[in-house]
Design an enzyme around this catalytic site. Structure first.
Site, short mmCIF file in Angstrom:
data_model
loop_
_atom_site.label_atom_id
_atom_site.label_comp_id
_atom_site.label_asym_id
_atom_site.label_seq_id
_atom_site.Cartn_x
_atom_site.Cartn_y
_atom_site.Cartn_z
N ARG A 230 0.84 -1.21 0.00
CA ARG A 230 0.00 0.00 0.00
C ARG A 230 0.87 1.25 0.00
O ARG A 230 2.10 1.16 0.04
CB ARG A 230 -0.91 -0.01 1.22
N GLY A 231 0.22 2.40 -0.05
CA GLY A 231 0.89 3.70 0.08
C GLY A 231 2.04 3.87 -0.89
O GLY A 231 1.94 3.55 -2.09
N ASN A 300 11.63 0.34 1.56
CA ASN A 300 10.56 1.31 1.78
C ASN A 300 9.79 1.07 3.08
O ASN A 300 9.29 2.02 3.68
CB ASN A 300 9.61 1.27 0.58
N LYS A 307 5.12 9.21 20.13
CA LYS A 307 4.84 9.55 21.53
C LYS A 307 5.80 10.67 21.91
O LYS A 307 6.96 10.67 21.45
CB LYS A 307 5.17 8.35 22.46
N TYR A 365 11.26 7.78 15.58
CA TYR A 365 11.17 7.78 14.12
C TYR A 365 12.29 8.63 13.51
O TYR A 365 12.98 8.19 12.58
CB TYR A 365 9.80 8.35 13.72
N THR A 400 -0.75 9.76 2.33
CA THR A 400 -0.89 8.30 2.45
C THR A 400 -1.67 7.97 3.73
O THR A 400 -2.00 8.87 4.51
CB THR A 400 0.48 7.58 2.58
#
Ligand code: NAD
Length: 459
Positions: A230-231, A300, A307, A365, A400
């Protein structure tokens, strides 16, 4: 998920209201379609002094399906194989302005850049292109030359922020012996494939010159795309298949039916695998052994577990680091050591603007995505042979499922805080990856190109 504002503001009433209220007025970006190539678009080429780069640049642009013009002694000429014909049409519009500044040696020479672009700046079409070629400062012999060539980054980024109207502006640093390797890069940057790439610094160096069928550059190539169901991953898979690759779609077991459906559509193959599983590198190595080796690997797959740092648990910290970074390095390590990536192969990673600028609520992240940049940088310099390259894209705000989860206010800010005043689409990231994947992009190694519409955040 869709950005309805861009559609609304492109309509008659929307345009009037937005103008009156001083709201952002993004233009609908033109995107590539194989049926509508750049035929008939005007591209003006110029340069400061006759350099080897300029000579090759003329040939490269002449080879594209565009009308090539050159500027010599303040006169515009139509360039053809039979010679140059002067033109005096002062209203003529241009799709692209390309200037070779690689001959500049000091701060006085910088004026040549102003002098070339200034008279034509208002004559660029909507969604047009500006490209500056310059000498890689790292290869300059003296301080004046290094700082003058480096200063052009500020020039192109400012020009991109002023130009707006969907106009993309880039600088390409090329080593003096690397001009022959410019072709795929000039073609990508002048095309509508680079719709959402602006303000970027791209480095091209000398490598083997590889010729390809322009319409199907990835014919007979085996390409792995992780997170393909997806995306962005889905779009990457579609574009690589369009360019002729046999695509192997990888995703986790719960995505099996989506993978199966897409593999059928693209005449590809699929693997269900968690890239963090201990045996993942070995599974991909054995698959390559059976299918003649990988030509393209696109890392990918990625996750977010946002958080604020005070609430960041070890579990979500590690999940993000493992999926987005550690697993990819382990896979590269095994595939490179076991020689399962073919010569002139491509490793392409997906970083993020968060890995460049940082982001509140995303310490895990952003750490993982800056780590991807570190992985690309080190691998490019130390771990490659046989013409294999590694590069990365760093997407900004892309429409997305991942960004649809962002709260509305922050999402709207993410969409508008860039020179294009809109979010990008998965296809914009996919086209950039396909440019890296192109066998003739052999002169690109260690690049990090943002697909962010020239976002206001980050360096
Ligand atoms: N969407 C954006 O605006 C944006 C911006 C910057 C960077 N990115 C990056 O682009 C990439 C794709 O993002 P997206 O928006 O399409 O995300 P997405 O969540 O829509 O898709 C990610 C895919 O990766 C797969 N995946 C997750 N963990 C996996 C694992 N352990 N093994 C195998 N597959 C796994 C998921 O199942 C999913 O199909 C990610 O690396 C993301 O960090 C996205």
């Amino acid at each position: 998920m869709a950005d309805k504002y861009v559609n609304w503001v492109s309509s008659g009433t929307g345009k009037k209201i937005a103008k009156k209220l001083g709201l952002p007025q993004p233009v609908k970006l033109k995107r590539y379609s194989p049926e509508k190539v750049n035929v008939g678009l005007n591209v003006l080429v110029g340069g400061f002094k006759n350099t080897p780069v300029l000579e090759t640049l003329y040939k490269t642009v002449l080879d594209l399906p565009v009308n090539t013009f050159v500027l010599e002694d303040n006169q515009v000429f139509r360039k053809g194989l039979g010679g140059n014909t002067p033109t005096n049409d002062e209203k003529m519009k241009f799709h692209g302005l390309v200037f070779d500044a690689s001959g500049i040696q000091n701060t006085q020479d910088l004026q040549s850049v102003r002098d070339f672009f200034n008279p034509f700046f208002r004559r660029i079409n909507e969604c047009g292109r500006i490209i500056v070629l310059a000498r890689d400062p790292d290869t300059c012999e003296d301080i004046e030359s290094a700082m003058s060539n480096r200063s052009l980054v500020g020039f192109i980024k400012s020009l991109g922020k002023e130009a707006r109207r969907g106009i993309a502006v880039q600088i390409v640093y090329v080593t003096p012996d690397g001009a022959e390797n410019l072709q795929s890069t000039i073609e990508f940057l002048l095309s509508y494939k680079s719709a959402y790439v602006s303000g970027q610094v791209i480095k091209v160096h000398k490598a083997e010159v590889v010729k390809v069928d322009r319409k199907k550059p990835l014919t007979n190539k085996l390409a792995l795309v992780t997170g393909a169901s997806r995306g962005i991953g889905k779009s990457i898979s579609e574009v690589l298949a369009r360019d002729g690759a046999k695509v192997v779609l990888l995703d986790i077991e719960p995505q099996r039916s989506a993978l199966e459906k897409l593999a059928k559509e693209l005449d590809g193959l699929y693997i269900t695998l968690d890239i963090t599983a201990e045996n993942a590198p070995q599974v991909l190595s054995e698959f390559a052994e059976e299918h003649g080796g990988w030509d393209v690997i696109v890392h990918n797959a990625g996750i977010t577990k946002d958080k604020m740092f005070v609430n960041m648990t070890p579990e979500i910290w590690n999940q993000v680091i493992n999926v987005n970074l550690a697993s990819q390095q382990k896979i590269n390590d095994v595939l490179l050591k076991e020689k399962k990536i073919n010569s002139n192969g491509r490793i392409i990673c997906v970083s993020s603007i968060a890995g460049i600028a940082g982001n509140a609520g995303q310490t895990n992240y952003a750490t993982s995505k800056t780590g991807v940049i570190g992985m690309v940088d080190y691998t490019a310099k130390h771990l490659l042979s046989d013409g294999i390259t590694i590069n990365a894209v760093a997407p900004g705000f892309i429409e997305t499922d991942m960004t649809a989860k962002i709260p509305l206010g922050i999402r709207e800010a993410g969409r508008r805080l860039n020179a294009m005043s809109q979010g990008g689409l998965p296809i914009d990231v996919a086209e950039t990856i396909a440019w890296y994947a192109n066998p003739s992009s052999s002169g690109l190694n260690g690049n990090i190109v943002r697909v962010c519409g020239l976002m206001m955040l980050g360096a």
